[in-house]
Design an enzyme around this catalytic site. Structure first.
Site, PDB file in Angstrom:
ATOM      1  N   CYS A  42       0.156   3.739   2.812  1.00  0.00           N
ATOM      2  CA  CYS A  42       0.647   3.172   4.080  1.00  0.00           C
ATOM      3  C   CYS A  42       2.128   3.486   4.252  1.00  0.00           C
ATOM      4  O   CYS A  42       2.591   3.801   5.355  1.00  0.00           O
ATOM      5  CB  CYS A  42       0.441   1.660   4.112  1.00  0.00           C
ATOM      6  SG  CYS A  42      -1.284   1.142   4.037  1.00  0.00           S
TER       7      CYS A  42
ATOM      8  N   CYS B  77       0.825  -1.209   0.000  1.00  0.00           N
ATOM      9  CA  CYS B  77       0.000   0.000   0.000  1.00  0.00           C
ATOM     10  C   CYS B  77       0.860   1.260   0.000  1.00  0.00           C
ATOM     11  O   CYS B  77       1.587   1.521   0.960  1.00  0.00           O
ATOM     12  CB  CYS B  77      -0.907  -0.048   1.234  1.00  0.00           C
ATOM     13  SG  CYS B  77      -1.720   1.492   1.651  1.00  0.00           S
TER      14      CYS B  77
END
Length: 157
Positions: free
Chosen positions: A80, A77
Site C-alpha cells: 500500500c 501494508c
C-alpha cells in the site's frame, strides 16, 4: 495526501492563491471552477482524498460526475505504501477526469467488509454509482490509468 475533504455536497479544496476553502459539487467535478473569494481558476482535486466515514463514500460514489477510483489500504501494508505515490501521480495527471479516494480499511472497516476486501491494496472503480472493476496489488501509475480507462470504456453510460 491532499488538503481536500468531503462534505455532504462535494469536495472542499483550498484556493492555491488566497487559501479560501471552496466546494466543488460532486456533480461538477469535471467542470472548471473559480475561487468564490479571489476568482482565481481552480483545478479539480489533483491528489487522493481520504474517506473518513461510510456516508462520505456513499455520497461521492453515487453523485460524482467522474469515475471514482477507490484505494482500499491500511497503514501497516507495505505494498500500500508502494502504490501511494503512484496514485498521487494518477490523481495529478487525471484531475477532472477521475477522482482518487482512499479508504483506510483499519479506520473505516465497514467499507472493507461491505465490499468484501480480502487483500490490500485493492483498487475499485466506480462509475454511474456502481462498481465496474476491481484489481488487487501494487502497480505503477501507467498501469493504474490503463486499468481505469479500460473499466470506464467498458461501462454503459
Amino acid at each position: 495526501m491532499s488538503h481536500s475533504e468531503l462534505d455532504d455536497r462535494g469536495v472542499i479544496l483550498p484556493c492555491p492563491k488566497c487559501g479560501q476553502r471552496n466546494r466543488i459539487a460532486y456533480e461538477r467535478l469535471s467542470h472548471p471552477v473559480r475561487c468564490g473569494m479571489c476568482k482565481h481558476e481552480m483545478s479539480p482535486p489533483a491528489a487522493p482524498v481520504e474517506i473518513a466515514q461510510p456516508a462520505d463514500f456513499d455520497r461521492v460514489v453515487a453523485r460524482a460526475s467522474v469515475p471514482v477510483v477507490v484505494d482500499f489500504w491500511a497503514p501497516w501494508c507495505g505494498p500500500c505504501k508502494m502504490v501511494a505515490p503512484e496514485l498521487q501521480k494518477v490523481a495529478a495527471r487525471q484531475a477532472g477526469r477521475m477522482l482518487i479516494v482512499k479508504v483506510n480499511t483499519d479506520a473505516v472497516g465497514e467499507l472493507g467488509d461491505r465490499f468484501g476486501i480480502r487483500s490490500i491494496p485493492t483498487l475499485a472503480v466506480f462509475a454511474n454509482g456502481r462498481e465496474v472493476a476491481r484489481t488487487s496489488g501494487a502497480r505503477p501509475a501507467a498501469d493504474i490509468e490503463a486499468f481505469v480507462n479500460q473499466a470506464v470504456q467498458a461501462t454503459p453510460h
